[in-house]
Design an enzyme around this catalytic site. Structure first.
Site, PDB file in Angstrom:
ATOM      1  N   SER A   1       0.808  -1.216   0.000  1.00 25.66           N
ATOM      2  CA  SER A   1       0.000   0.000   0.000  1.00 25.66           C
ATOM      3  C   SER A   1       0.842   1.267   0.000  1.00 25.66           C
ATOM      4  O   SER A   1       0.325   2.350  -0.282  1.00 25.66           O
ATOM      5  CB  SER A   1      -0.953   0.006   1.206  1.00 25.66           C
ATOM      6  OG  SER A   1      -0.225  -0.150   2.415  1.00 25.66           O
TER       7      SER A   1
ATOM      8  N   TRP B   1       2.227   3.621   5.114  1.00 24.38           N
ATOM      9  CA  TRP B   1       2.004   5.046   4.813  1.00 24.38           C
ATOM     10  C   TRP B   1       2.856   5.921   5.737  1.00 24.38           C
ATOM     11  O   TRP B   1       3.373   6.949   5.316  1.00 24.38           O
ATOM     12  CB  TRP B   1       0.526   5.396   4.922  1.00 24.38           C
ATOM     13  CG  TRP B   1      -0.247   5.028   3.690  1.00 24.38           C
ATOM     14  CD1 TRP B   1       0.023   3.999   2.828  1.00 24.38           C
ATOM     15  CD2 TRP B   1      -1.387   5.695   3.149  1.00 24.38           C
ATOM     16  NE1 TRP B   1      -0.887   3.975   1.808  1.00 24.38           N
ATOM     17  CE2 TRP B   1      -1.764   5.004   1.970  1.00 24.38           C
ATOM     18  CE3 TRP B   1      -2.127   6.795   3.556  1.00 24.38           C
ATOM     19  CZ2 TRP B   1      -2.863   5.383   1.198  1.00 24.38           C
ATOM     20  CZ3 TRP B   1      -3.235   7.179   2.780  1.00 24.38           C
ATOM     21  CH2 TRP B   1      -3.589   6.484   1.618  1.00 24.38           C
TER      22      TRP B   1
ATOM     23  N   ASP C   1      -8.096   4.447  19.863  1.00 24.16           N
ATOM     24  CA  ASP C   1      -9.302   4.423  19.032  1.00 24.16           C
ATOM     25  C   ASP C   1      -9.499   5.820  18.436  1.00 24.16           C
ATOM     26  O   ASP C   1      -9.546   6.813  19.172  1.00 24.16           O
ATOM     27  CB  ASP C   1     -10.494   4.038  19.913  1.00 24.16           C
ATOM     28  CG  ASP C   1     -11.789   3.878  19.136  1.00 24.16           C
ATOM     29  OD1 ASP C   1     -11.821   4.271  17.946  1.00 24.16           O
ATOM     30  OD2 ASP C   1     -12.765   3.365  19.715  1.00 24.16           O
TER      31      ASP C   1
ATOM     32  N   LYS D   1      -9.322   6.055   2.211  1.00 29.73           N
ATOM     33  CA  LYS D   1      -9.760   4.973   1.334  1.00 29.73           C
ATOM     34  C   LYS D   1     -11.282   4.900   1.339  1.00 29.73           C
ATOM     35  O   LYS D   1     -11.919   5.035   2.396  1.00 29.73           O
ATOM     36  CB  LYS D   1      -9.191   3.643   1.806  1.00 29.73           C
ATOM     37  CG  LYS D   1      -9.632   2.447   0.977  1.00 29.73           C
ATOM     38  CD  LYS D   1      -9.154   1.134   1.570  1.00 29.73           C
ATOM     39  CE  LYS D   1      -7.663   0.996   1.456  1.00 29.73           C
ATOM     40  NZ  LYS D   1      -7.179  -0.325   1.929  1.00 29.73           N
TER      41      LYS D   1
END
Length: 298
Positions: A25, A55, A90, A155
């Site tokens: 990716s 990334w 989170d 995405k």
């Protein structure tokens, strides 16, 4: 990135190992940057849903070490990357925003990106809905972090209701583009929404640090919920669909992710080791239970 004895996957998978990327990716962000010049002049960057960290690797190699601050956030643990501050948290929790701002010294971010996606079920409508909720959670955090003029990349799964997402993003950014990197398989619904020129809503102040809102409540307070047209009979009608421009990223001379390439005979049997071993593999718990004799082969 795992190890395959015969390197059966596409060429981007092998090239990622050869060049030291944790996942294929990495090429998606590189190709997006070649098209939109996203990584130029950045000082504070946030990589959401960052694990395993490809990334974040691209960001750390592209930005100046002495001045840029990069924060990677994920629920899963991630092996350290030089120049990157990792937070296991989170993205929907209010304390995550505070932790990021503390690292930035209270300054806003220039760029927020998310390559996260749920474990797909194969039920396309369900997968698209879950992915949309993940994007909205990332966007919720991004709107509280970004400086005016900043950029957001995430995405998406292109489905029949993606126009709602385009509509909402169009109210927050000057330019919204749907991009498909060449390293992203053409057979996949995956694409990336590239949002440039963040424009905060007039008179609106982010408040997710002290209060917990659902994404629906949050964006309703911001005033970007999608309006409905009501006719004289009181019946609801859908407004005109919003379509973002579509751009294919990556030079035509680059590899096609859906094609099969022949490896030269001299290297055909070479097996490449993982760039980074898994920090929390899903089979880890099963191995521990087997060692304790709690689970046995039947």
């Amino acid at each position: 990135m795992g190890k395959s004895s015969k390197d059966k996957r596409d060429l981007y998978y092998r090239k990622a190992k050869e060049e030291g990327w944790r996942a294929r990716s990495a090429f998606k962000l590189l190709q997006l940057d070649s098209q939109f010049h996203l990584l130029k002049g950045l000082n504070r960057v946030v990589d959401l849903c960052a694990a395993p960290g490809s990334w974040s690797q691209v960001l750390s190699r592209s930005l100046p070490e002495d001045s840029a601050k990069i924060v990677a956030v994920d629920l899963q643990p991630m092996a350290p990357i030089k120049g990157v501050t990792s937070i296991q948290a989170d993205i929907t929790h209010p304390k995550t925003l505070k932790r990021i701002l503390d690292i930035f010294g209270g300054e806003p971010a220039d760029f927020v990106c998310s390559d996260g996606a749920p474990d797909v079920t194969g039920l396309h409508d369900l997968d698209e809905y879950i992915q949309a909720q993940l994007i909205l959670s990332a966007l919720q955090l991004a709107t509280a972090l970004l400086r005016p003029g900043g950029a957001f990349v995430a995405k998406i799964f292109r489905g029949r209701d993606i126009d709602l997402m385009y509509f909402q993003l169009g109210l927050l950014f000057e330019r919204v583009t749907c991009a498909k990197p060449r390293s992203s398989r053409g057979s996949s619904l995956e694409a990336f929404i590239v949002c440039q020129g963040y424009k905060p809503r007039p008179g609106w102040v982010p408040s997710i640090i002290n209060e917990v809102f659902s994404t629906e409540e949050y964006f309703k307070k911001m005033g970007i919920e999608r309006p409905l047209i009501v006719d004289l009979d009181g019946e609801y009608e859908e407004e005109e669909r919003v379509v973002a421009p579509f751009v294919a990223c990556g030079d035509l001379s680059e590899y096609d992710s859906d094609a099969t390439y022949t490896i030269e005979r001299s290297t055909a049997r070479v097996s490449l080791d993982p760039v980074q071993s898994p920090t929390a593999p899903p089979y880890k718990t099963a191995i521990e239970l087997k060692r304790k004799g709690i689970i046995k082969r039947t």
